[in-house]
Each structure stands twice: as structure tokens, then as C-alpha cells.
Design a protein around this motif. Structure first.
Motif, PDB file in Angstrom:
ATOM      1  N   GLY A  88       0.805  -1.207   0.000  1.00  0.00           N
ATOM      2  CA  GLY A  88       0.000   0.000   0.000  1.00  0.00           C
ATOM      3  C   GLY A  88       0.842   1.262   0.000  1.00  0.00           C
ATOM      4  N   ASP A  89       2.136   1.137  -0.331  1.00  0.00           N
ATOM      5  CA  ASP A  89       3.072   2.274  -0.383  1.00  0.00           C
ATOM      6  C   ASP A  89       3.188   2.997   0.952  1.00  0.00           C
ATOM      7  OD1 ASP A  89       3.860   1.906  -3.025  1.00  0.00           O
ATOM      8  OD2 ASP A  89       2.184   3.087  -3.805  1.00  0.00           O
ATOM      9  N   ILE A  90       3.162   2.249   2.037  1.00  0.00           N
ATOM     10  CA  ILE A  90       3.347   2.820   3.370  1.00  0.00           C
ATOM     11  C   ILE A  90       4.836   2.795   3.690  1.00  0.00           C
ATOM     12  CG2 ILE A  90       2.798   2.591   5.818  1.00  0.00           C
ATOM     13  CD1 ILE A  90       0.212   1.165   4.924  1.00  0.00           C
ATOM     14  N   ALA A  91       5.420   3.969   3.885  1.00  0.00           N
ATOM     15  CA  ALA A  91       6.861   4.082   4.087  1.00  0.00           C
ATOM     16  C   ALA A  91       7.180   4.273   5.565  1.00  0.00           C
ATOM     17  CB  ALA A  91       7.415   5.249   3.280  1.00  0.00           C
ATOM     18  N   GLU A  92       8.323   3.713   5.983  1.00  0.00           N
ATOM     19  CA  GLU A  92       8.818   3.959   7.330  1.00  0.00           C
ATOM     20  C   GLU A  92      10.328   3.911   7.306  1.00  0.00           C
ATOM     21  OE1 GLU A  92       8.611  -0.013   9.883  1.00  0.00           O
ATOM     22  OE2 GLU A  92       6.665   0.427   8.935  1.00  0.00           O
ATOM     23  N   SER A  93      10.950   4.573   8.283  1.00  0.00           N
ATOM     24  CA  SER A  93      12.401   4.670   8.332  1.00  0.00           C
ATOM     25  C   SER A  93      12.898   4.281   9.712  1.00  0.00           C
ATOM     26  CB  SER A  93      12.843   6.101   8.008  1.00  0.00           C
ATOM     27  OG  SER A  93      14.242   6.251   8.175  1.00  0.00           O
ATOM     28  N   HIS A  94      14.040   3.558   9.736  1.00  0.00           N
ATOM     29  CA  HIS A  94      14.672   3.138  10.983  1.00  0.00           C
ATOM     30  C   HIS A  94      16.137   3.591  10.939  1.00  0.00           C
ATOM     31  CE1 HIS A  94      11.221   0.502  12.015  1.00  0.00           C
ATOM     32  NE2 HIS A  94      11.132   0.391  10.693  1.00  0.00           N
ATOM     33  N   VAL A  95      16.473   4.554  11.752  1.00  0.00           N
ATOM     34  CA  VAL A  95      17.831   5.091  11.807  1.00  0.00           C
ATOM     35  C   VAL A  95      18.564   4.423  12.960  1.00  0.00           C
ATOM     36  CG1 VAL A  95      19.238   7.158  12.100  1.00  0.00           C
ATOM     37  CG2 VAL A  95      17.077   7.289  10.824  1.00  0.00           C
ATOM     38  N   LEU A  96      19.724   3.825  12.640  1.00  0.00           N
ATOM     39  CA  LEU A  96      20.484   3.069  13.631  1.00  0.00           C
ATOM     40  C   LEU A  96      21.559   3.955  14.246  1.00  0.00           C
ATOM     41  CD1 LEU A  96      19.095   0.954  11.717  1.00  0.00           C
ATOM     42  CD2 LEU A  96      20.978  -0.585  12.270  1.00  0.00           C
ATOM     43  N   LYS A  97      21.715   3.875  15.554  1.00  0.00           N
ATOM     44  CA  LYS A  97      22.677   4.686  16.294  1.00  0.00           C
ATOM     45  C   LYS A  97      23.719   3.788  16.971  1.00  0.00           C
ATOM     46  CE  LYS A  97      20.472   8.602  15.568  1.00  0.00           C
ATOM     47  NZ  LYS A  97      21.069   9.682  14.739  1.00  0.00           N
ATOM     48  N   PRO A  98      24.942   4.293  17.177  1.00  0.00           N
ATOM     49  CA  PRO A  98      25.991   3.504  17.828  1.00  0.00           C
ATOM     50  C   PRO A  98      25.597   3.077  19.242  1.00  0.00           C
ATOM     51  CG  PRO A  98      26.932   5.424  16.738  1.00  0.00           C
ATOM     52  CD  PRO A  98      25.440   5.599  16.700  1.00  0.00           C
ATOM     53  N   GLN A  99      25.985   1.850  19.579  1.00  0.00           N
ATOM     54  CA  GLN A  99      25.700   1.291  20.896  1.00  0.00           C
ATOM     55  C   GLN A  99      27.007   0.900  21.585  1.00  0.00           C
ATOM     56  OE1 GLN A  99      22.302   1.092  21.920  1.00  0.00           O
ATOM     57  NE2 GLN A  99      22.108   2.273  19.998  1.00  0.00           N
ATOM     58  N   ALA A 100      26.940   0.749  22.896  1.00  0.00           N
ATOM     59  CA  ALA A 100      28.132   0.412  23.672  1.00  0.00           C
ATOM     60  C   ALA A 100      28.653  -0.988  23.369  1.00  0.00           C
ATOM     61  CB  ALA A 100      27.823   0.537  25.170  1.00  0.00           C
ATOM     62  N   ASP A 101      27.783  -1.867  22.830  1.00  0.00           N
ATOM     63  CA  ASP A 101      28.213  -3.245  22.562  1.00  0.00           C
ATOM     64  C   ASP A 101      28.908  -3.394  21.221  1.00  0.00           C
ATOM     65  OD1 ASP A 101      26.156  -2.977  20.761  1.00  0.00           O
ATOM     66  OD2 ASP A 101      24.947  -4.635  21.539  1.00  0.00           O
ATOM     67  N   GLY A 102      29.147  -2.268  20.516  1.00  0.00           N
ATOM     68  CA  GLY A 102      29.854  -2.324  19.247  1.00  0.00           C
ATOM     69  C   GLY A 102      28.950  -2.401  18.030  1.00  0.00           C
TER      70      GLY A 102
END
Length: 425
Positions: free
Chosen positions: A105-119
Motif C-alpha cells: 500500500g506504499d506505506i513508508a517507514e524509516s529506521h535510523v540506527l545509532k551507535p551502541q556500547a556493545d559495538g
């Protein structure tokens, strides 16, 4: 399973096969590559993608690698990534990763990944079910911009419109409705008080003729019997006091009718009472004036009427309260003494979103419905609320206007499972 659903399922499979087997995970057939079957555009059809040391998919370009996975152990499903250069791990600060999804249905979403302490890098956003979408991964490692795109479908299939129509698959828009507070009860049909009569002989004497049999319909004033009076030695005619159906005949020609002897019983069956038995606390909720639906056990025919009264006493044997309604009986197929099922609606509650019970299926360990967009059908896990005999409230997982499969939903489920577009987490 009944013969009809089985035949429908077989017919659907044959028609889809004739169309070239156009079903579920038709993008890159790599549904078992990780916990959610995420495919990579660079893979040949049917080829499993490479896995990294963390069990994620390896996305490689120009000596740089992103290992991408969906982490969900002890947490909601969330994208997690690890960076590499020439096969050697990099610190998470060495780059950035964004995962862009395009759902049905052309539903868009975004997931931005950030640095974590576990590498690793990890998104703060949840990847909602189903994990079925077109995936675009945008990464920057050491100043180098990289991009990968692939399809990741689950719980999805394509059924051409004509095949769906021929198979009886029907959709309807999800929307607001009402959930009824209903009570399922047992009842008994009885004749209406005052609408039954016994036909008596006025004077004792021999019965010379009987002109009606059990089951005959008679009208008021119709001759039913001839009796010779012992007093006058003349014949007199006994007539029907009401119009109705002869329920019993308690006399024979040549027999003697005593004074006050019952010859026939007649009942007007144009309408009947329904006496339903209400037990325990249910009796506190059922009041006169509420709707009642009565179902005939012999053929499932229904009659809808209004509850007229709740009798003041309690049935000694069953310790139940009797509630009474009247139903029409124009065709005469409702019969006194017959047991019936009754459903009494004591209240109705509005709900923002409802679907018919026929839309519900199970998929993995979810309650689901299937939506349609064009010729594509896809699973939707739903959180359910209150329900009645016909519909159920949907608290999450759908939005108003979604085209939900409301008939033959099991065929859609069967085609998805057959296509391999479902898998275990």
C-alpha cells in the motif's frame, strides 16, 4: 473440513497453478535466510544470502560490509547492524545506517540506527509485524555512501482478481460498528394463553359423527361433531369455538359423550410464546423490551422479536427465571413443545473498528486477518477486543478503510502457507 471448503481450496490451487503459480514470496525466495526472510537484490533467485557472525545478512560493496539483523530476543523487533571493512570489524562510530521500508500500500517507514556500547548500531524504532516490505539500506562508512535494496516478504500472496472472484473470496472495508452484549439461552415454544380451547359436548349422548382430525385447520363456527342428546333424543351439532388447528381428538364415533366431555382441543398457532430459561446472575441483566433472536433447531430458521416480560416466579426444578416473548407463525412450522435456541441482546457498545468473525484466522501464534491491495493479499496480526456472535472489535493492527477478506479467508491463508511465504520466527 466440509466438502465445499475442500473443493474451493483445491480449485483455487489449480487456478493459481494454471496462472503460473503466482503466489507469496515471489521476489527472491530467500525466506529462510534469517529470522524474517530478508532477501538481497544481488542474490540469484533461490540463493540464500550470506550470514555474518551475529546471524545477520551480509550486505557487501567495495570492500565495505554491513551485517543487518532484526534483534528481538528479550525486546520488540528492532534493526541492529555491525560494520566491517575488508572483513575486519569497525567501531559503530565509523559509519551510519538507515533502513527504509516500503510496506504494502506504499506505506513508508524509516529506521535510523545509532551507535551502541556493545559495538553495534541499533534503531530505537520497532519493526512492526508482519515483516513484509521492500527494503532499502543506506549506509555511509568512512565517507563512502553505499546502498542496497531487496524484497522481504512474508505472509503475502498474489491472487488474480478473476480467480479470487471465482473462489468466492470477498473483501469489505474495516470500519466502526457495534458489539452486542448477548446471552445465549435455551427455550420452549408454547401456545399463547387464551388462544386454545377444548370443544365440549353440551348434553350427554352417543357420538354420531366426527368431522375433523388432528392437524386440520378449522374456523370459528365450523361443525366438528354430531351428538344425539339423551334428553331430547335429537341430534345437535358441536362447532369450533375458535379458529385454529386441531391439536387432539378425544372422541370416537359410537362412543358416548358425557356432559362436559372434551371432544377436541383446538389452538390458534398464528403466534406462539417463547419461554426462555435464564439462570443465575444473567437474570439481573435481562429486562423486558430488549431484542431476542429465536432459532429453530430443525432447520436454523430465525425469528427476531422483543422480550415482553420476565415472569415473577422461579422454576422449581431448574431454579431458572422464565423470560417470555411472542413470535409470529404464519407458515405453521414453529411447533408448540419444540425446543429452540434464543439470543437476547441486553446492550450494544460502539467500537471504533470491527470485522466479521469470518475474517479471523490464525497465523503462527497470532490472531490475524488478511487485507487486499490490488491483487496482493497480506496477513495483518490484530489485537482483538470484545466480540459477539457476528463480529469482533479490533483494537490494533488495522486502520479504517483497510480492505479485509471477510469470506473464504481460509483460502488466502492456505495459499500463503503453500507458497512458503510464512515461516517461524
Amino acid at each position: 473440513m466440509t466438502i465445499r471448503p475442500l473443493m474451493a481450496a483445491v480449485a483455487l490451487a489449480l487456478m493459481l497453478a494454471a496462472c503460473g503459480g503466482e503466489t507469496g514470496g515471489h521476489a527472491d525466495e530467500t525466506h529462510a535466510d534469517d529470522d524474517h526472510g530478508h532477501g538481497h537484490a544481488s542474490h540469484d533467485e533461490g540463493e540464500a544470502p550470506k550470514k555474518g557472525e551475529h546471524g545477520g545478512r551480509l550486505l557487501e560493496a567495495e570492500g565495505h560490509t554491513v551485517e543487518l539483523a532484526i534483534a528481538e530476543t528479550g525486546r520488540p523487533p528492532t534493526y541492529q547492524a555491525w560494520l566491517y571493512r575488508d572483513g575486519k570489524p569497525l567501531p559503530p562510530q565509523a559509519g551510519s545506517v538507515e533502513v527504509r521500508l516500503k510496506r504494502l500500500g506504499d506505506i513508508a517507514e524509516s529506521h535510523v540506527l545509532k551507535p551502541q556500547a556493545d559495538g553495534s548500531l541499533m534503531a530505537a524504532t520497532v519493526v512492526g509485524e508482519p515483516h513484509s516490505f521492500d527494503v532499502e539500506v543506506i549506509a555511509k562508512i568512512g565517507g563512502k555512501s553505499l546502498r542496497w535494496a531487496y524484497e522481504s516478504y512474508e505472509g503475502r500472496t498474489v491472487i488474480p482478481a478473476q480467480i479470487a472472484m471465482d473462489s468466492g473470496i470477498r473483501v469489505a472495508a474495516a470500519g466502526p460498528g457495534e458489539i452486542a452484549d448477548q446471552h445465549e439461552l435455551q427455550g420452549l415454544l408454547t401456545t399463547v394463553e387464551g388462544r386454545a380451547a377444548r370443544v365440549m359436548a353440551r348434553f350427554p349422548g352417543p357420538i354420531r359423527a366426527l368431522r375433523a382430525n388432528v392437524g386440520d385447520r378449522v374456523r370459528v363456527g365450523q361443525p366438528l361433531a354430531t351428538v344425539e342428546s339423551n334428553l331430547s333424543l335429537t341430534d345437535y351439532t358441536v362447532t369450533a369455538p375458535i379458529s385454529g388447528v386441531v391439536m387432539s381428538r378425544d372422541a370416537t364415533v359410537g362412543g358416548v359423550a358425557g356432559e362436559g366431555t372434551s371432544l377436541f382441543e383446538i389452538a390458534d398457532l398464528s403466534s406462539l410464546w417463547v419461554d426462555v430459561h435464564v439462570f443465575g446472575a444473567d437474570a439481573q441483566h435481562i429486562q423486558p423490551g430488549v431484542p431476542i433472536e429465536v432459532t429453530r433447531l430443525s432447520d436454523g430458521a430465525k425469528a427476531v422479536t422483543t422480550l415482553e416480560r420476565v415472569l415473577p416466579g422461579t422454576a422449581t426444578a431448574s431454579q431458572s427465571t422464565v423470560a417470555r416473548a411472542t413470535i409470529p407463525n404464519a407458515d405453521g412450522l414453529w411447533r408448540p413443545g419444540s425446543a429452540v435456541k434464543a439470543r437476547i441482546t441486553v446492550a450494544r457498545k460502539p467500537a471504533a473498528l470491527v470485522v466479521p468473525l469470518s475474517a479471523l484466522q490464525t497465523f503462527r501464534d497470532w490472531d490475524v486477518v488478511f487485507i487486499r491491495v490490488g491483487d496482493t493479499y497480506e496477513v495483518r496480526p490484530v489485537e482483538l477486543g470484545d466480540r459477539d456472535a457476528e463480529r469482533v472489535e479490533v483494537r490494533s493492527g488495522l486502520k479504517a478503510g483497510d480492505q479485509v477478506v471477510v469470506e473464504q479467508s481460509y483460502l488466502v491463508k492456505a495459499d500463503i502457507e503453500k507458497s512458503g511465504a510464512s515461516h517461524d520466527h
